[in-house]
Structure formats: C-alpha cells, structure tokens
Design an enzyme around this catalytic site. Structure first.
Site, PDB file in Angstrom:
ATOM      1  N   HIS A 288      -9.212  28.481   6.115  1.00  6.63           N
ATOM      2  CA  HIS A 288      -8.871  27.679   4.823  1.00  6.63           C
ATOM      3  C   HIS A 288      -9.027  29.145   4.126  1.00  6.63           C
ATOM      4  O   HIS A 288      -8.445  29.029   2.891  1.00  6.63           O
ATOM      5  CB  HIS A 288      -9.553  26.726   4.645  1.00  6.63           C
ATOM      6  CG  HIS A 288      -9.092  25.516   5.064  1.00  6.63           C
ATOM      7  ND1 HIS A 288      -9.525  25.124   6.227  1.00  6.63           N
ATOM      8  CD2 HIS A 288      -7.996  24.657   4.899  1.00  6.63           C
ATOM      9  CE1 HIS A 288      -8.578  24.074   6.720  1.00  6.63           C
ATOM     10  NE2 HIS A 288      -7.799  23.825   5.873  1.00  6.63           N
TER      11      HIS A 288
ATOM     12  N   GLU B  12      -0.443  15.956  12.745  1.00  7.64           N
ATOM     13  CA  GLU B  12      -1.103  17.092  13.133  1.00  7.64           C
ATOM     14  C   GLU B  12      -2.079  17.029  14.363  1.00  7.64           C
ATOM     15  O   GLU B  12      -2.935  17.982  14.625  1.00  7.64           O
ATOM     16  CB  GLU B  12      -2.048  17.795  12.020  1.00  7.64           C
ATOM     17  CG  GLU B  12      -3.107  16.607  11.264  1.00  7.64           C
ATOM     18  CD  GLU B  12      -3.779  17.174  10.146  1.00  7.64           C
ATOM     19  OE1 GLU B  12      -3.772  18.206   9.846  1.00  7.64           O
ATOM     20  OE2 GLU B  12      -4.405  16.267   9.460  1.00  7.64           O
TER      21      GLU B  12
ATOM     22  N   ASP C 147      -3.422  22.518  12.383  1.00  8.15           N
ATOM     23  CA  ASP C 147      -4.255  21.800  13.200  1.00  8.15           C
ATOM     24  C   ASP C 147      -3.207  21.358  14.426  1.00  8.15           C
ATOM     25  O   ASP C 147      -3.773  21.130  15.738  1.00  8.15           O
ATOM     26  CB  ASP C 147      -4.588  20.349  12.726  1.00  8.15           C
ATOM     27  CG  ASP C 147      -5.974  20.911  11.912  1.00  8.15           C
ATOM     28  OD1 ASP C 147      -6.961  21.549  12.341  1.00  8.15           O
ATOM     29  OD2 ASP C 147      -6.079  20.379  10.714  1.00  8.15           O
TER      30      ASP C 147
ATOM     31  N   CYS D 135       3.945  20.976   6.326  1.00  6.61           N
ATOM     32  CA  CYS D 135       3.177  21.693   5.028  1.00  6.61           C
ATOM     33  C   CYS D 135       1.937  22.679   5.774  1.00  6.61           C
ATOM     34  O   CYS D 135       1.278  23.207   4.955  1.00  6.61           O
ATOM     35  CB  CYS D 135       2.397  20.501   4.446  1.00  6.61           C
ATOM     36  SG  CYS D 135       1.240  19.638   5.417  1.00  6.61           S
TER      37      CYS D 135
HETATM   38  C1  PEP Z   1      -2.457  21.581   8.725  1.00  5.59           C
HETATM   39  O1  PEP Z   1      -3.489  21.386   9.578  1.00  5.59           O
HETATM   40  O2  PEP Z   1      -1.454  22.210   9.110  1.00  5.59           O
HETATM   41  C2  PEP Z   1      -2.795  21.499   7.564  1.00  5.59           C
HETATM   42  C3  PEP Z   1      -1.778  21.651   6.544  1.00  5.59           C
HETATM   43  O3  PEP Z   1      -3.929  20.860   6.977  1.00  5.59           O
HETATM   44  P1  PEP Z   1      -5.233  21.819   6.820  1.00  5.59           P
HETATM   45  O4  PEP Z   1      -4.722  23.107   6.968  1.00  5.59           O
HETATM   46  O5  PEP Z   1      -5.879  21.772   5.541  1.00  5.59           O
HETATM   47  O6  PEP Z   1      -5.918  21.483   8.040  1.00  5.59           O
HETATM   48 MG    MG Z   2      -4.946  20.212   9.004  1.00  4.90          MG
END
Ligand code: PEP
Ligand code: MG
Length: 543
Positions: free
Chosen positions: A188, A429, A453, A500
């Site tokens: 992140h 995911e 994920d 996303c």
């Molecule tokens: C993902 O897992 O692709 C996602 C958009 O959520 P995060 O990256 O916050 O886990």
């Molecule tokens: Mg995720």
C-alpha cells in the site's frame, strides 16, 4: 557521487534534499481530550508564539531580501490572526474533543483544499501558505520536535519501509519522492506513492544514516536509481529528463474534458482510486469521471481510536458533494494484513493476509460495521455514492451483508434519518469469488476486480514480500483468464464489471481489457490522463 539501484514503482524525476525518515516523528496524532477550554488556551498561546517567530523572520528577511520579498511573513501573521481559521480550530476542538495539534492540522488541510480549488491564481497560491502556518503551529504545539520533513523545503524521503499508516500521515506537499530499502510494488505504500503521482522506488540498498541524510539527491523513477551528491553531468541529464517529463504532462492536460472512447467507439468509465479526502483535489485536477475505489480503511489508520459515525459521515458527504453527481464508490474498511490498527486489538496471526481481514472483521464485529454503514447510507443522500465490500468469498457473505444493510436502513428510517439508494457492489479479489461470479453477479449491482489481491491469492505469492516481487506476475494468464470470466459473468447478469487493482493502470493491458468488455478502470489519479490517451488510441476491432 554514489548511486543505488532499486525497483521503480512510479516514474518521474525528483531533485532535492534527502531526508532519512525517522519513525513516528512527524505524525499528528488524534488524541481525545477532556478539557476543551484548556486545549483552546494551548492553541491561543501557540498562535502568539508563532506570530513572534514570524515577526523575527520578517525583520531578518527585510535585511536580507528586501521588504517586498519579506512581505510573505506578514501575510502569514495575518492568516494566523484570521477569525475563520481560529473559529475552525476552536470548533474542531469543541465538537470532536480532540487535541489542538489535530484540530490545527485538519483546519490547515481543509483551508488548503478550499484555496487550491479556487479559480483565482492568487488565492490558489494561498493554499501553500495556510499549510505553512499550520505546520508552524503543529511544531510549536508538539514541543517543536524536529521531524525529518519539518523543514520548509520538500524532500526525498528514504526509509527502511513505511507502513501505510505512516505514509498516509506524511505531509504530501513536503515529499518529492519515496525510496525504501524494503517494500514491494504492490504494497500500500507503493500504491500511495502512485496516488500521489511522485517517483518512488522500493528494494533499494541505501544506508539510512548521516552519509545520505541532508545530502543532495536525485531519484530517477524511470530507471529505479537514486544518486547521492550527484555529479554535474548527472544533474544536467536529469534536469533535461525532468523538463521532458513536464512537457509530457502538459500534453496530457489537453486530454482533459475529452471522452474515454476508443477509435471504434467503445466507451469506458475511467475513475480514480483514493485513500484520503486530501486526494480529492488530484482526482478533480486529472478529470476522473468518478471515484472507483475510496479505501476507507485509511480513515481508521489515521486515528488512535474508532472514527465515529458522525466523523465518517462528514468525510463521505464531502467526497460525494465534491464529486458533484459523479459516482463515488466507497469500499468498507479493509483492515488487516499490512493495514494494522492497534485499537482493533486483533489477535496475532501466523498468516495475516489469509487471516481476519476486511469483510471478515466486519461480519464478526457487526457494531463497527454498522457504524460505517450508517455513515455511508446517510451520506448517500447527498450524491452518487456506491458501497463496495472487500474480500468476498461466498454468496453466504453477501446474504449476511444484505441482512445487516436492512437492519441499518430500518433503524435509520425509525429514527427519521434520511438516506439514499446507493448501488451495492463487491470486490472480486479472491479466486473463490471468481469461481462464484455467476451467482454473485445476481446479488449485486457491480463488480470491481481487485487485481492486487487476486494475483496474490491466485499465484500464492505474498504481495508484501520484496524477495518475491519478480515472481508476482499480474500478467499471468491465470489472472487474465479470471478477469475475462468475471466480466462475462457480470454481463450475463446485466451488471457492470471494472478493475480497481493496480493492473487497471497498466497501459500494456488496456487494449486487452477493452476487448474483454471491462466497463470501468479505476486508477491512481495521476494515471487517469495517460490511460485516457491509451483508450483513445485503441481500436479494439483490430486487436
Ligand atoms: C486489490 O486488492 O486489488 C485492491 C484494489 O485492494 P487493496 O490493494 O487495497 O487490497
Ligand atoms: Mg485488496
């Protein structure tokens, strides 16, 4: 000159002073206080001290750079004496029962956002000044401790690694670039760097000591190199690259206001991902048609205690109001794995990425979930809000969520509280959600594929593990086939499907996604115009 190579997670060139990040120093913590009057007194004393400091600075500057150039310090004094600013700080202290540092930082952010969204260039420029006075006050209030980015010039931050909760609390205006020794492309922290649109590198074996701290540095985010005390010829070369970069960005600006449509007439929704209300400005600046992922857990990560319904409601309401009718998809909290909040008091887990995270926390702690849902439903009365649930693996979970939604709506109705009719979606995911996508599509309004994920769980590769970064391949055919399957199943049920995860911003795959019929791409705000360019140059009939 010394140079260190790492892995680039966002391109661009940053030139500036290097600052070794010292943990926990520059965070403004939100602390609950009992005596609001005492706290307001502390604030008033800090203002008096700041004015004294500014007077001294003014006198010094008059001597050194002349009256005209010194005038800025007079303007800062006037801003500090401004009634609206003072009233906002006092109100936050009174209404939220919080410490003065937090009230000042929040006021600084709100005022800066307000100034920077004004038409008038002069007023836009005041955003930096209001940030500046707020930082001065925070520094005084917190005992003047020097943090690694407390100076007046933006810096290149180097750190061992930065937790999302640390990254999110850094003053973004003071960061030119992130370089970390650890980290991974899909952590992140890397995602936040992309959201901020600044050059960033991970896995860089650079010493975190005085041999680099305070030294001049250049980050070449394209090639994943940081130069310490660069030679003249490198400075020249990098300045040239930086110039080209600025030109490219200027060209992209001409795409603002243009449609996201392919050469053969296919339209796609192009949204932006945000983690914070402060990112809103970049969403608007980059002309995203909506917000495809608001990672609401960052609201939790910034705090020392659970955000209240009212605090959350205000944030969600501001976001939907600012987006003025454009869709805002807010994901319910995805705490767990790398996003840890001490006050959740989670048990230590052997395998946190596969542990109690996201929807699993919400379903096992319904009170926390209901507070967030109440805030979301209430805010949905003020704009085009959609709610999205993370880490879904089964239809049973969706049924449970719907029951909780119904209870929340019933309670709101009984209390005479207004709410809208938000679209409800889920993140795809996990491989389980992919395999169940035919059934799941009949229960919701949309799907959003979380490729970060989905790649992790499909390939069984920890997305946080620096050493496995080369194995982590989101282009793997297994992942791409899953995306195709999800889109097909969504369309069979008449709902839309978007992406996303970070893969949505990968220009190498834009054509394939369009061909598959992906309906929406949600990317970091700084990538919106790049993807728009790619979409407009694509002819899916020729693929
Ligand atoms: C993902 O897992 O692709 C996602 C958009 O959520 P995060 O990256 O916050 O886990
Ligand atoms: Mg995720």
């Amino acid at each position: 000159m010394r140079e260190y190579s790492g892995k680039s997670v966002f391109g661009g060139i940053a030139i500036g002073k290097i600052s070794v990040y010292k943990k926990n120093e520059q965070q403004v913590k939100r602390v609950h206080i009992e005596d609001c009057e005492k706290e307001k007194e502390r604030y008033n004393r800090a203002v008096a001290q700041a004015i004294d400091e500014l007077k001294e600075l003014y006198d010094k500057a008059v001597k050194e750079v002349g009256e005209t150039n010194a005038a800025i310090f007079e303007i800062h004094q006037m801003m500090l004496e401004d009634d609206d600013y003072k009233e906002s700080v006092h109100n936050i202290i009174d209404n939220q029962e919080v410490n003065a540092e937090f009230a000042v930082a929040a006021t600084g952010d709100n005022f800066a956002l307000m100034f920077s969204s004004m038409e008038d260039e002069y007023m836009k420029g005041r955003a930096a000044d209001v940030k500046d006075i707020s930082e001065r006050l925070v520094k005084i209030l917190s005992g003047g401790s020097e943090s690694s980015i407390s100076g007046s010039e933006p810096v290149i931050i180097i750190a061992d690694d930065l937790a999302p909760s640390e990254t999110v609390q850094l003053d973004k205006n003071m960061v030119l670039s992130f370089v970390s020794v650890g980290g991974s492309s899909n952590s992140h922290t890397a995602i936040l760097a992309r959201t901020m649109g600044i050059p960033a590198m991970i896995g860089t074996p650079i010493p975190l000591d005085e041999s680099v701290d305070g030294k001049q540095g250049i980050v070449d985010g394209y090639n994943g190199v940081i130069y310490v005390d660069p030679d003249e010829d490198i400075i020249e070369k990098m300045m040239e690259l930086q110039k080209q970069d600025i030109e490219k960005k200027k060209l992209l600006q001409t795409l603002k206001g243009k449609e996201n449509v392919t050469l053969d007439g296919k339209h796609i929704k192009l949204y932006a991902n945000i983690g914070n209300i402060k990112d809103l400005l970049t969403v608007v600046e980059n002309d995203a048609s909506g917000i495809g992922l608001f990672r609401s857990e960052f609201i939790y990560l910034e705090r020392d205690d659970y955000p209240t319904e009212e605090e959350q409601f205000k944030i969600y309401k501001t976001v939907v109001e600012t987006m003025a009718g454009r869709q805002v998809i807010i994901r319910t909290l995805d705490i767990g794995a790398d996003k840890q909040c001490d006050y959740f008091k989670m048990d230590k887990e052997e395998n946190p990425a596969m542990g109690c995270r996201a929807i699993r926390i919400c379903l096992t702690r319904p009170e926390i979930f209901k507070t967030q849902l109440r805030a979301l439903f209430r805010a949905s009365a003020y704009g085009n809000l959609a709610i999205m649930y993370p880490m879904i693996i089964s239809t049973e979970e969706v049924k449970q969520i719907k029951e909780i939604e119904e209870t929340v709506k019933k309670e709101l109705t009984e209390q005479g509280i207004n709410f809208g009719n938000p679209q409800i979606g889920i993140m795809i995911e996990t491989p389980a959600a992919v395999m169940m996508s035919y059934e799941l599509a009949r229960m919701v309004d949309f799907f959003s594929i979380g490729t970060n994920d989905l790649t992790q769980y499909t390939l069984a590769i920890d997305r946080q593990n620096t050493k496995l970064d080369d194995f982590y391949d989101p282009h793997h055919p297994a992942v791409l086939r899953m995306i195709e399957m999800v889109v097909e199943n969504a369309h069979k049920a008449g709902i839309w499907a978007g992406i996303c995860g970070e893969l949505g911003g990968d220009t190498e795959l834009t054509g394939q996604f369009l061909k598959m019929g992906v309906d929406e791409l949600s990317v970091s705000p700084g990538s919106v115009l790049t993807i728009r360019k790619k979409i407009r140059e694509t002819d899916t009939s020729a693929l």
